[in-house]
Scaffold this motif. Structure first.
Motif, PDB file in Angstrom:
ATOM      1  N   LEU A 168      33.382   7.944  44.962  1.00 33.56           N
ATOM      2  CA  LEU A 168      34.060   9.118  45.507  1.00 33.56           C
ATOM      3  C   LEU A 168      35.102   8.653  46.512  1.00 33.56           C
ATOM      4  N   MET A 169      36.357   8.945  46.199  1.00 39.36           N
ATOM      5  CA  MET A 169      37.464   8.529  47.041  1.00 39.36           C
ATOM      6  C   MET A 169      38.248   9.746  47.506  1.00 39.36           C
ATOM      7  N   VAL A 170      39.000   9.554  48.562  1.00 37.01           N
ATOM      8  CA  VAL A 170      39.817  10.611  49.148  1.00 37.01           C
ATOM      9  C   VAL A 170      41.278  10.215  49.018  1.00 37.01           C
TER      10      VAL A 170
ATOM     11  N   GLY B  55      43.049  15.596  48.009  1.00 37.33           N
ATOM     12  CA  GLY B  55      41.906  15.902  47.162  1.00 37.33           C
ATOM     13  C   GLY B  55      40.978  14.718  47.050  1.00 37.33           C
ATOM     14  N   ALA B  56      39.895  14.934  46.338  1.00 39.60           N
ATOM     15  CA  ALA B  56      38.910  13.883  46.101  1.00 39.60           C
ATOM     16  C   ALA B  56      38.952  13.505  44.626  1.00 39.60           C
ATOM     17  N   LYS B  57      38.655  12.244  44.352  1.00 35.90           N
ATOM     18  CA  LYS B  57      38.589  11.797  42.969  1.00 35.90           C
ATOM     19  C   LYS B  57      37.548  10.698  42.845  1.00 35.90           C
ATOM     20  N   TRP B  58      36.998  10.576  41.665  1.00 37.69           N
ATOM     21  CA  TRP B  58      36.019   9.545  41.358  1.00 37.69           C
ATOM     22  C   TRP B  58      36.735   8.427  40.612  1.00 37.69           C
ATOM     23  N   LEU B  59      36.641   7.203  41.138  1.00 33.85           N
ATOM     24  CA  LEU B  59      37.328   6.057  40.547  1.00 33.85           C
ATOM     25  C   LEU B  59      36.378   4.878  40.399  1.00 33.85           C
TER      26      LEU B  59
END
Length: 148
Positions: free
Chosen positions: A20-22, A105-109
Motif C-alpha cells: 500500500l503506497m501513497v 490517492g493510494a495504490k497497491w504496487l
C-alpha cells in the motif's frame, strides 16, 4: 545551531506481494511514499501509524510489528527525520474517506513496480523499509514502550 529532529512513523502494509503506497504532491510534483507522517502531541507511535495510514489511504490497519527505526537527513532541506516503521495488516477500506490535503490517492504496487518508478520516490527510505520487511525484520510491538 539548534538541531530539531522530526519524529515520524511509516507503515508497511502488504497484501499478496503488493504494498500500500501513497501518491502525494510535494513541491509541485507527485511522489510515492509509504503511508507516513509526523507524531502528534499526546499520541503513541502506534496510534500515529494507524491514524496516518487511515488519513492518507482510507484503510484501517492493525500494526503487527516494527520493521525498523531509521535516521534520515533529507538532502533537499537538511532536516533530519527519525522514522519508526511498522508493518501492519489491512483490515477495512473506506473508499469514501476524505484523504489528507496533498494526497492524490493510494495504490497497491509490487516491489518491481516501485523500482520502475524510482524517480518518483519521496525518499530512499521507501525501498529500504520494504527490503527490511521482506528480509524478515519484524520486531514485536513490545519494542515500543509507553511513556511513564
Amino acid at each position: 545551531m539548534d538541531w530539531l529532529p522530526h519524529i515520524t512513523v511509516a507503515t508497511i502494509v502488504e497484501d499478496n506481494g503488493r504494498f500500500l503506497m501513497v501518491e502525494e504532491t510535494k513541491h509541485g510534483r507527485t511522489v510515492l511514499n509509504q503511508p507516513a507522517g509526523h507524531l502528534d502531541p499526546d499520541e503513541t507511535l502506534i496510534e500515529a501509524a494507524v491514524r496516518e495510514t487511515l488519513e492518507e489511504t482510507g484503510w484501517d490497519v492493525e500494526p503487527t510489528g516494527v520493521v525498523g527505526i531509521y535516521l534520515y537527513t533529507a538532502p533537499s532541506n537538511g532536516v533530519t527525520y527519525q522514522r519508526v516503521c511498522f508493518n501492519a495488516k489491512p483490515l477495512k477500506h473506506h473508499p469514501d474517506y476524505q484523504l489528507d490535503d496533498g494526497i492524490v490517492g493510494a495504490k497497491w504496487l509490487t516491489r518491481d513496480e516501485l523500482l520502475a518508478q524510482r524517480a518518483n520516490w519521496r525518499s530512499e527510505l521507501i525501498i529500504r523499509c520494504i527490503d527490511d520487511y521482506l528480509d524478515g525484520n519484524h520486531f514485536g510491538l513490545e519494542l515500543i514502550r509507553p511513556s511513564l
